[in-house]
Design an enzyme around this catalytic site. Sequence first.
Site, PDB file in Angstrom:
ATOM      1  N   PHE A 159       0.764  -1.244   0.027  1.00 43.84           N
ATOM      2  CA  PHE A 159       0.006   0.008   0.040  1.00 43.84           C
ATOM      3  C   PHE A 159       0.998   1.229   0.055  1.00 43.84           C
ATOM      4  O   PHE A 159       1.835   1.385   0.844  1.00 43.84           O
ATOM      5  CB  PHE A 159      -0.838   0.006   1.184  1.00 43.84           C
ATOM      6  CG  PHE A 159      -1.978  -0.893   1.293  1.00 43.84           C
ATOM      7  CD1 PHE A 159      -3.236  -0.719   0.630  1.00 43.84           C
ATOM      8  CD2 PHE A 159      -1.890  -2.074   1.886  1.00 43.84           C
ATOM      9  CE1 PHE A 159      -4.333  -1.380   0.731  1.00 43.84           C
ATOM     10  CE2 PHE A 159      -2.980  -2.996   1.948  1.00 43.84           C
ATOM     11  CZ  PHE A 159      -4.104  -2.537   1.174  1.00 43.84           C
ATOM     12  N   ASP A 160       0.441   2.300  -0.879  1.00 42.77           N
ATOM     13  CA  ASP A 160       0.964   3.531  -0.597  1.00 42.77           C
ATOM     14  C   ASP A 160       0.125   4.194   0.439  1.00 42.77           C
ATOM     15  O   ASP A 160      -0.707   3.877   1.118  1.00 42.77           O
ATOM     16  CB  ASP A 160       0.599   4.412  -2.104  1.00 42.77           C
ATOM     17  CG  ASP A 160       0.953   5.789  -2.052  1.00 42.77           C
ATOM     18  OD1 ASP A 160       2.182   6.218  -1.295  1.00 42.77           O
ATOM     19  OD2 ASP A 160       0.150   6.631  -2.348  1.00 42.77           O
ATOM     20  N   ILE A 161       0.912   5.346   1.156  1.00 41.27           N
ATOM     21  CA  ILE A 161       0.137   5.893   2.273  1.00 41.27           C
ATOM     22  C   ILE A 161      -0.588   7.219   1.870  1.00 41.27           C
ATOM     23  O   ILE A 161      -1.919   7.169   1.724  1.00 41.27           O
ATOM     24  CB  ILE A 161       1.308   6.530   3.295  1.00 41.27           C
ATOM     25  CG1 ILE A 161       1.834   5.396   3.828  1.00 41.27           C
ATOM     26  CG2 ILE A 161       0.445   7.208   4.227  1.00 41.27           C
ATOM     27  CD1 ILE A 161       2.942   5.705   4.947  1.00 41.27           C
TER      28      ILE A 161
END
Length: 241
Positions: A11-13
Amino acid sequence: MKEQIYTTIIFDIDDTLMEFALSEQAALHNTFMEFDLPNGFMDMHASYRAISKVLWNELELGNIALRELGVERFRRLFLEHQTDKDPLDFSSTYLSYLGKEAHLMAGALEVLEQLSHCQLVIMTNGFGDVQKSRLYNSALTDHFDHIVISEEAGYQKPNPGIFDYAFSKIGTAAKAKTIIVGDSLTSDIQGGINYGIDTVWFNPKGKNNESAIQPTYEIKDLLEIIDIVNGSFTQGKEGCK
């Protein structure tokens, strides 16, 4: 039920699990106030966003270092607005405030809880101390097996180097069953394509994809990731089989 083929989700933030605009606005406002610029946010925010966008694109291309970017955006901003504040001091204060801001995207916590049986990984372009602080100040902090931050990896998305760094922790055997989720076509999706893993473009506002970058999946709601992992997602590639 179809057999799950994705067992590791990266996941990206920012603008994927956390709403970055709110964090940025609060941190900038607090910093402008501390530097005796009460109208600073109102007067300079649009300019700041334009300057920052250019510099983050340069970072993705490898044309500027992260710490240089942190100061250069304010140097350019203050030059444009003829402000005599020190960009280095301003940057340091801004990052300190930014690390205290953690605003979750809708569905972020629920999707992590639903996917707790998977190996969950954070991969983010950003400042290590800031991103860790934001995670630790949120309800997300205990849900990840690994946290990969570009400043610590020495590479930023979409450079394959950050993926090599991540898989040195994840385990290379997981690559075939890994998918990356993010909002940026040029960073998250292009990075995943370059590295040969499937990709999920999180596009809640329904932006038109005018690029040649084609994600494996496109979603508007984070909870759709659960359907992708379960094999019941029908748009794009035929889910997990």
